[in-house]
Design a protein around this motif. Structure first.
Motif, PDB file in Angstrom:
ATOM      1  N   ASN A  18       0.840  -1.207   0.000  1.00 18.19           N
ATOM      2  CA  ASN A  18       0.000   0.000   0.000  1.00 18.19           C
ATOM      3  C   ASN A  18       0.868   1.247   0.000  1.00 18.19           C
ATOM      4  O   ASN A  18       0.563   2.238  -0.656  1.00 18.19           O
ATOM      5  CB  ASN A  18      -0.899   0.060   1.245  1.00 18.19           C
ATOM      6  CG  ASN A  18      -1.859  -1.103   1.348  1.00 18.19           C
ATOM      7  OD1 ASN A  18      -1.857  -1.823   2.335  1.00 18.19           O
ATOM      8  ND2 ASN A  18      -2.675  -1.315   0.336  1.00 18.19           N
ATOM      9  N   TYR A  19       1.956   1.177   0.754  1.00 13.47           N
ATOM     10  CA  TYR A  19       2.823   2.349   0.885  1.00 13.47           C
ATOM     11  C   TYR A  19       3.524   2.669  -0.434  1.00 13.47           C
ATOM     12  O   TYR A  19       3.446   3.790  -0.934  1.00 13.47           O
ATOM     13  CB  TYR A  19       3.854   2.108   2.004  1.00 13.47           C
ATOM     14  CG  TYR A  19       4.781   3.277   2.206  1.00 13.47           C
ATOM     15  CD1 TYR A  19       4.373   4.397   2.920  1.00 13.47           C
ATOM     16  CD2 TYR A  19       6.069   3.261   1.671  1.00 13.47           C
ATOM     17  CE1 TYR A  19       5.220   5.486   3.096  1.00 13.47           C
ATOM     18  CE2 TYR A  19       6.925   4.341   1.845  1.00 13.47           C
ATOM     19  CZ  TYR A  19       6.488   5.455   2.554  1.00 13.47           C
ATOM     20  OH  TYR A  19       7.336   6.520   2.709  1.00 13.47           O
ATOM     21  N   LEU A  23       0.528   5.260  -1.471  1.00 11.55           N
ATOM     22  CA  LEU A  23       0.837   6.385  -0.582  1.00 11.55           C
ATOM     23  C   LEU A  23       2.082   7.176  -0.993  1.00 11.55           C
ATOM     24  O   LEU A  23       2.087   8.411  -0.982  1.00 11.55           O
ATOM     25  CB  LEU A  23       0.996   5.823   0.832  1.00 11.55           C
ATOM     26  CG  LEU A  23       0.813   6.749   2.029  1.00 11.55           C
ATOM     27  CD1 LEU A  23      -0.413   7.618   1.904  1.00 11.55           C
ATOM     28  CD2 LEU A  23       0.728   5.924   3.314  1.00 11.55           C
ATOM     29  N   ASP A  24       3.138   6.471  -1.369  1.00 11.04           N
ATOM     30  CA  ASP A  24       4.380   7.149  -1.731  1.00 11.04           C
ATOM     31  C   ASP A  24       4.167   8.044  -2.967  1.00 11.04           C
ATOM     32  O   ASP A  24       4.760   9.125  -3.068  1.00 11.04           O
ATOM     33  CB  ASP A  24       5.454   6.090  -1.995  1.00 11.04           C
ATOM     34  CG  ASP A  24       6.848   6.679  -1.986  1.00 11.04           C
ATOM     35  OD1 ASP A  24       7.118   7.531  -1.126  1.00 11.04           O
ATOM     36  OD2 ASP A  24       7.657   6.284  -2.844  1.00 11.04           O
ATOM     37  N   TRP A  26       1.257   9.431  -3.671  1.00  8.93           N
ATOM     38  CA  TRP A  26       0.408  10.549  -3.223  1.00  8.93           C
ATOM     39  C   TRP A  26       1.300  11.661  -2.684  1.00  8.93           C
ATOM     40  O   TRP A  26       1.047  12.842  -2.918  1.00  8.93           O
ATOM     41  CB  TRP A  26      -0.550  10.128  -2.104  1.00  8.93           C
ATOM     42  CG  TRP A  26      -1.479   9.002  -2.421  1.00  8.93           C
ATOM     43  CD1 TRP A  26      -1.537   8.262  -3.578  1.00  8.93           C
ATOM     44  CD2 TRP A  26      -2.487   8.468  -1.562  1.00  8.93           C
ATOM     45  NE1 TRP A  26      -2.509   7.318  -3.475  1.00  8.93           N
ATOM     46  CE2 TRP A  26      -3.104   7.404  -2.254  1.00  8.93           C
ATOM     47  CE3 TRP A  26      -2.920   8.778  -0.274  1.00  8.93           C
ATOM     48  CZ2 TRP A  26      -4.147   6.664  -1.696  1.00  8.93           C
ATOM     49  CZ3 TRP A  26      -3.944   8.045   0.279  1.00  8.93           C
ATOM     50  CH2 TRP A  26      -4.552   6.999  -0.428  1.00  8.93           C
ATOM     51  N   TYR A  37      -7.766  12.703  -0.689  1.00  3.82           N
ATOM     52  CA  TYR A  37      -7.498  11.318  -0.333  1.00  3.82           C
ATOM     53  C   TYR A  37      -8.461  10.878   0.765  1.00  3.82           C
ATOM     54  O   TYR A  37      -8.567  11.530   1.803  1.00  3.82           O
ATOM     55  CB  TYR A  37      -6.046  11.139   0.117  1.00  3.82           C
ATOM     56  CG  TYR A  37      -5.078  11.504  -0.993  1.00  3.82           C
ATOM     57  CD1 TYR A  37      -5.153  10.869  -2.229  1.00  3.82           C
ATOM     58  CD2 TYR A  37      -4.118  12.497  -0.820  1.00  3.82           C
ATOM     59  CE1 TYR A  37      -4.294  11.208  -3.268  1.00  3.82           C
ATOM     60  CE2 TYR A  37      -3.255  12.842  -1.854  1.00  3.82           C
ATOM     61  CZ  TYR A  37      -3.357  12.201  -3.071  1.00  3.82           C
ATOM     62  OH  TYR A  37      -2.508  12.546  -4.092  1.00  3.82           O
ATOM     63  N   TYR A  65      -1.881   8.356   7.201  1.00  7.80           N
ATOM     64  CA  TYR A  65      -1.694   9.224   6.028  1.00  7.80           C
ATOM     65  C   TYR A  65      -0.861  10.446   6.437  1.00  7.80           C
ATOM     66  O   TYR A  65       0.077  10.839   5.761  1.00  7.80           O
ATOM     67  CB  TYR A  65      -3.026   9.758   5.509  1.00  7.80           C
ATOM     68  CG  TYR A  65      -3.935   8.828   4.724  1.00  7.80           C
ATOM     69  CD1 TYR A  65      -3.611   7.505   4.461  1.00  7.80           C
ATOM     70  CD2 TYR A  65      -5.151   9.310   4.212  1.00  7.80           C
ATOM     71  CE1 TYR A  65      -4.483   6.693   3.728  1.00  7.80           C
ATOM     72  CE2 TYR A  65      -6.015   8.505   3.481  1.00  7.80           C
ATOM     73  CZ  TYR A  65      -5.683   7.200   3.248  1.00  7.80           C
ATOM     74  OH  TYR A  65      -6.539   6.419   2.533  1.00  7.80           O
ATOM     75  N   ALA A  68       2.700   9.641   7.365  1.00 12.40           N
ATOM     76  CA  ALA A  68       3.524   9.336   6.186  1.00 12.40           C
ATOM     77  C   ALA A  68       4.016  10.602   5.506  1.00 12.40           C
ATOM     78  O   ALA A  68       4.908  10.549   4.668  1.00 12.40           O
ATOM     79  CB  ALA A  68       2.730   8.487   5.198  1.00 12.40           C
ATOM     80  N   LEU A  70       1.633  13.248   4.387  1.00  5.92           N
ATOM     81  CA  LEU A  70       0.594  14.004   3.682  1.00  5.92           C
ATOM     82  C   LEU A  70       0.160  15.140   4.596  1.00  5.92           C
ATOM     83  O   LEU A  70      -0.290  14.895   5.713  1.00  5.92           O
ATOM     84  CB  LEU A  70      -0.619  13.129   3.394  1.00  5.92           C
ATOM     85  CG  LEU A  70      -0.540  12.140   2.238  1.00  5.92           C
ATOM     86  CD1 LEU A  70      -1.876  11.403   2.139  1.00  5.92           C
ATOM     87  CD2 LEU A  70      -0.216  12.815   0.924  1.00  5.92           C
TER      88      LEU A  70
END
Ligand code: TYM
Length: 329
Positions: A18-19, A23-24, A26, A37, A65, A68, A70
């Motif tokens: 997923n990351y 996510l990375d 994003w 998101y 999120y 990470a 964001l």
């Protein structure tokens, strides 16, 4: 600014798949795009959930999120279930989606096989809710892993069909899929994707795994009986590790091959484990910080829910009018 939209289900803990797959990417978009998101908590209901656990996971996902990287003041991060326009547009889109199309979705077939005792209508119409998510925000790009590609193509088909009848209502979205991170594979069976629902705990790196666990899982990763660190489809285990290492370090595949030329698998696996552990450590620290003090998240959540609803309702009102629903007085 162009719009980027994506979401994740609040089912289980996130994996390195997923990351790196979503996510990375994003994170890389937050300067250039207007970003939305979501925590796809409505989608999570397609599988039976424990209510207290689901609530906690959705909230944790929000914190993740943010942890990470964001920025919730630059990106609109919100809960899908807090914006009722999603469910409303999904209903309308259901009336423009064919049973045959939904029947062809491989994710539906996989999930139906796995949850044979609960093949509910929500599981079947899951893709039209996802289409509603994306289309409400007039998204130009949707950064996802390759497993979501079919859903995105269906979204485009539905949007084109709708626009064909009513004029240009929806922006037609494009999938944004990273080259080497489109599909991060299981560490125990590199022919299958890394998944949060894998029963073998050694198969997936979870974002909250501590450094020792991460390194141990990489050491145990299934590779091959060869000795060469070379990027090749015949070597899916090594290929997956090279992809992960390349993505985390920013080095190209060739650079990685060169760096480990003549070195053993043990040394390579350790290096991959260490770089992943180092990348995730600050994220984990921030996550625990955010859990301690709820006030910051509470304030951004409220603001972002409202912002999302504002954009979503604009599109929804337009759609309602186009299809002929009675206007409000
Ligand atoms: P979900 O929650 O299963 O996964 C979230 C994101 O992670 C990506 N992903 C991977 N990428 C690379 N390698 C892997 N092993 C891997 N596993 C997961 C997924 O492709 C996804 O990008 N239906 C969606 C959630 C959703 C959504 C949306 C996405 C709801 N509405 C609107 C985009 C736009 C899902 O179940 O993702």
């Amino acid at each position: 600014k162009k719009v980027s939209y994506s979401a994740m289900q609040s089912t289980g803990t996130l994996t390195l798949g997923n990351y790196l797959g979503a996510l990375d990417n994003w994170l890389k978009m937050q300067e250039e795009y207007e970003c939305f998101y979501a925590i796809a908590d409505l989608h999570s209901l397609t599988i039976r959930q424990n209510p207290a656990e689901l609530r906690k996971r959705a909230r944790d996902l929000y914190a993740l999120y943010v942890a990470a990287g964001l920025d919730p003041e630059k990106n609109c991060i919100y809960f899908q279930s807090h914006v009722s326009a999603h469910a409303e547009l999904a209903w309308i889109l259901n009336c423009f989606t064919y049973m045959g199309e939904l029947n062809r979705m491989t994710q539906f077939k996989d999930k139906a096989a796995k949850h044979a005792d609960n093949i509910n209508a929500g599981l079947f119409t899951y893709p039209s809710l996802m289409a509603a998510d994306i289309l409400l925000y007039q998204a130009d790009v949707v950064p996802v892993g390759v497993d979501q590609k079919q859903h995105l193509e269906l979204t485009r088909d539905i949007a084109n069909r709708f626009n064909g009848i009513y004029g240009d209502v929806f922006t037609i979205p494009e999938a944004y899929i990273g080259k080497s991170t489109a599909k991060i594979m299981s560490l125990q069976d590199p022919t299958r994707k890394m998944s949060k629902s894998d029963e073998n705990p050694n198969a997936s790196i979870l974002l909250m795994d501590d450094p020792d666990t991460i390194i141990r899982k990489f050491k145990r990763a299934v590779t091959d009986s060869d000795m060469e660190i070379r990027y090749s489809d015949d070597k899916p285990g090594i290929q997956n590790l090279i992809n992960i290492y390349s993505c985390i370090t920013g080095k190209t595949i060739e650079e990685v091959e060169k760096e480990f030329d003549g070195k053993g698998y043990g040394e390579f696996k350790l290096a991959v484990g260490e770089c992943v552990a180092n990348r995730l450590k600050p994220l984990q620290d921030r996550f625990y910080e955010l859990q301690k003090d709820k006030t910051y998240l509470n304030s951004v959540i409220k603001e972002n829910d409202e912002k999302a609803a504002y954009f979503a309702n604009k599109t929804l009102r337009k759609v309602q009018k186009k299809v002929g629903l009675t206007e409000r007085i």
